[in-house]
Design an enzyme around this catalytic site. Structure first.
Site, PDB file in Angstrom:
ATOM      1  N   CYS A 110       0.889  -1.160   0.000  1.00  0.00           N
ATOM      2  CA  CYS A 110       0.000   0.000   0.000  1.00  0.00           C
ATOM      3  C   CYS A 110       0.926   1.208   0.000  1.00  0.00           C
ATOM      4  O   CYS A 110       1.496   1.544   1.032  1.00  0.00           O
ATOM      5  CB  CYS A 110      -0.908   0.002   1.223  1.00  0.00           C
ATOM      6  SG  CYS A 110      -1.823   1.550   1.409  1.00  0.00           S
ATOM      7  N   CYS A 113      -0.665   4.336   2.210  1.00  0.00           N
ATOM      8  CA  CYS A 113      -0.757   4.266   3.684  1.00  0.00           C
ATOM      9  C   CYS A 113      -0.277   2.894   4.127  1.00  0.00           C
ATOM     10  O   CYS A 113       0.925   2.621   4.010  1.00  0.00           O
ATOM     11  CB  CYS A 113      -2.137   4.653   4.205  1.00  0.00           C
ATOM     12  SG  CYS A 113      -3.574   3.911   3.386  1.00  0.00           S
ATOM     13  N   SER A 114      -1.158   2.031   4.617  1.00  0.00           N
ATOM     14  CA  SER A 114      -0.695   0.747   5.140  1.00  0.00           C
ATOM     15  C   SER A 114      -1.778  -0.323   5.023  1.00  0.00           C
ATOM     16  O   SER A 114      -1.874  -1.191   5.873  1.00  0.00           O
ATOM     17  CB  SER A 114      -0.272   0.907   6.604  1.00  0.00           C
ATOM     18  OG  SER A 114      -1.334   1.489   7.354  1.00  0.00           O
ATOM     19  N   CYS A 115      -2.601  -0.253   3.963  1.00  0.00           N
ATOM     20  CA  CYS A 115      -3.714  -1.198   3.807  1.00  0.00           C
ATOM     21  C   CYS A 115      -3.178  -2.632   3.742  1.00  0.00           C
ATOM     22  O   CYS A 115      -2.190  -2.906   3.054  1.00  0.00           O
ATOM     23  CB  CYS A 115      -4.492  -0.867   2.546  1.00  0.00           C
ATOM     24  SG  CYS A 115      -5.241   0.775   2.621  1.00  0.00           S
TER      25      CYS A 115
END
Lengths: 206, 223
Positions: A110, A113-115
Site C-alpha cells: 500500500c 498508507c498501510s492497507c
C-alpha cells in the site's frame, strides 16, 4: 517552547512530545470525557496481539493447496470463502486471492498508507509500513525481494498489487515441491506471513 | 500537487529492513494503545475511514517524515478529535475537561468483537461499469481531488496520466475523494488496472513486470 519541534498549526502539537506520554494523555482525556473505556482498548490489543494473525491466512492457503475445489472457489470469490471460515472483518471486507505460478509472482503493498488484510494476516509488520518498502517495491520489486533473501527466476514476471482502495490482497504462494499428497495440517507450517504478502516463499519441507 | 504520503516510486530511501517473522505485533506497549484508542474513537461515528486517512496525510511533511507509524496515527487522531468537535484544544492542552455528549456511544468491552467482525464494507449499489475487463484506459493527470484543492484521492502520483488495462471490476464502491470531505459516498465502479512497469518508470527493473492499482471510474478515461 516545549513543543517547538512540532507544527503549531495542528492541534496535535498541544500533546506531550514523547509518544508513550502522548497516548497516555489522550487516553486519560478521552476516558475523563466518557468517550473510551480503557478495558475495551485491552480487548482490542489482545485481539490483534493474540487472536487474529497470519495463522488465519495460512489456514486458507493450506486448504487451497490441499483442496482443488476450495482453491477454485477462493480464486473466484475469496470474500465469500474466507467469510465461511470466520475470517471476515475490519480491513478485510473485500478480499481477493492472487496465486503465484511459474509465470508470475505477486507482491502486495500500500504505497499511500498501510492497507493490509487484517482478518487474514493481522496487523502489518513494521517493514510493510516503512517508507522504504512503500516507495521502492512498486519501482524495483526484485531489488526489494533480494533484501528479503528472495531471488526469482528471470522467466517469472512480477506483478505488484498497490492496495489503493478497500480491496485487500492475499497471495497464495507456490506449493513447495516434495509435498505431494500432504494434507492441510502437514502443509500449514510451511506457510509464512511473508509468503502471503509476496516478499517470501513458502518453506521447503525439512 | 502531491502530498508527502504519496511516495510510491520515490528514490532515495534505503534498504527495507525486515523484522523476524515472529517479532511481536506491538513492539512497544504504546503502539497497541495507539491502535486501540484510534479504533475506539472511530467507533464514536464522528468520522469515516477516508476522513481519518486524510487527517494523517494532512500532517505537515516535516511531521509526517519525522513521526514513526503510530505517532502519525496519534497526531491524526488528535487533529480529528478537535476538527470534528469531539474535544477542544483547551482540553487537549491539559485544561478543564467536560463530559462529552457522545459518551453514550462509547465502545464497551462486550461490543469490541462485534465491531471488529462487522467491519465496514465499501461496496454500494451504484452505476453499471463503463469499462470492460481487458479495455485500455488512461488515468487522470495530475492525480488530484477534483472537489477540493489538495484533497484526498487514491490515485498515486506515479500512476497519473498512464495507460493501463482493466484487469478486474469490483462493482461500485464509496468514492474516497468525496467521502473524505463530507461530500457523500458517491459510489462509482472500482477497477483493478494493470500497468506495464515500462509505462510507469520508463526504464523498468525487468521488461514485462507489472503494477496494479485499484482505481475509481472517474479517475479513468477510455483510450
Amino acid at each position: 517552547m516545549p513543543h517547538d519541534h512540532h507544527d503549531h498549526d495542528h492541534p496535535h502539537a498541544l500533546l506531550p512530545p514523547d509518544p508513550a506520554l502522548r497516548v497516555k494523555a489522550l487516553e486519560s482525556l478521552l476516558t475523563a470525557k466518557g468517550l473510551i473505556d480503557p478495558a475495551a482498548l485491552d480487548v482490542i490489543i489482545d485481539t490483534y496481539a493474540h487472536k487474529i494473525g497470519p495463522q488465519n491466512g495460512a489456514r486458507v492457503v493450506a486448504r487451497a493447496w490441499a483442496d482443488p475445489g476450495f482453491r477454485e472457489a477462493l480464486l473466484e470469490d475469496a470474500t465469500a470463502v474466507v467469510s465461511k471460515l470466520g475470517f471476515y472483518g475490519r480491513q478485510g471486507e473485500h478480499i481477493v486471492a492472487v496465486e503465484n505460478t511459474d509465470d508470475v509472482h505477486n507482491v502486495v503493498v500500500c504505497t499511500l498508507c498501510s492497507c493490509y488484510p487484517w482478518p487474514l494476516l493481522g496487523i502489518p509488520p513494521g517493514w510493510y509500513k516503512s517508507d522504504a518498502y512503500r516507495a521502492r517495491v512498486v519501482r524495483e520489486p526484485r531489488a526489494v525481494l533480494a533484501e528479503f533473501g528472495v531471488t526469482l527466476p528471470e522467466g517469472q514476471s512480477v506483478r505488484v498489487w498497490d492496495s489503493t482502495a478497500e480491496v485487500r490482497y492475499l497471495v497464495i504462494p507456490q506449493r513447495p515441491e516434495g509435498t505431494e499428497g500432504w494434507d492441510e495440517e502437514a502443509l500449514l507450517p510451511l506457510i509464512t506471513r511473508d509468503s502471503m504478502i509476496g516478499t517470501g516463499l513458502a518453506k521447503a519441507p525439512a | 500537487m502531491s502530498r508527502v504520503h504519496d511516495m510510491g516510486g520515490r528514490f532515495g530511501d534505503g534498504p527495507v529492513v525486515p523484522e523476524p517473522q515472529d517479532a511481536l505485533v506491538f513492539d512497544e506497549s504504546w503502539h497497541g494503545r495507539a491502535l486501540a484508542v484510534t479504533l475506539a474513537c472511530g467507533a464514536l461515528g464522528r468520522w469515516n475511514l477516508d476522513i481519518s486517512r486524510h487527517a494523517r496525510e494532512s500532517l505537515s511533511p516535516k511531521d509526517y517524515m519525522r513521526f514513526s507509524y503510530y505517532e502519525k496515527w496519534l497526531a491524526g487522531l488528535a487533529d480529528l478529535l478537535v476538527s470534528r468537535g469531539v474535544v477542544t484544544e483547551e482540553e487537549l492542552a491539559g485544561g478543564v475537561v467536560s463530559r462529552s455528549n457522545l459518551a453514550e456511544r462509547v465502545l464497551r468491552t462486550d461490543a469490541v468483537a462485534g465491531v471488529l467482525a462487522k467491519g465496514g464494507p465499501a461496496d454500494r449499489p451504484g452505476p453499471a461499469p463503463a469499462f470492460a475487463v481487458g479495455q485500455r484506459v488512461r488515468t487522470r493527470h495530475p492525480a488530484r481531488n477534483v472537489f477540493v484543492p489538495g484533497g484526498h484521492t487514491r490515485l498515486p502520483g506515479y500512476a497519473a496520466g498512464v495507460e493501463g488495462t482493466v484487469l478486474r471490476c469490483h462493482g461500485a464502491h464509496v468514492l474516497p475523494d468525496s467521502h473524505a470531505h463530507d461530500l457523500g459516498e458517491q459510489p462509482e465502479p472500482l477497477y483493478t488496472v494493470v500497468f506495464d512497469a515500462g509505462a510507469l518508470w520508463g526504464a523498468p527493473e525487468r521488461a514485462g513486470d507489472e503494477v496494479t492499482c485499484d482505481l475509481w471510474q472517474s479517475y479513468l478515461e477510455p483510450l
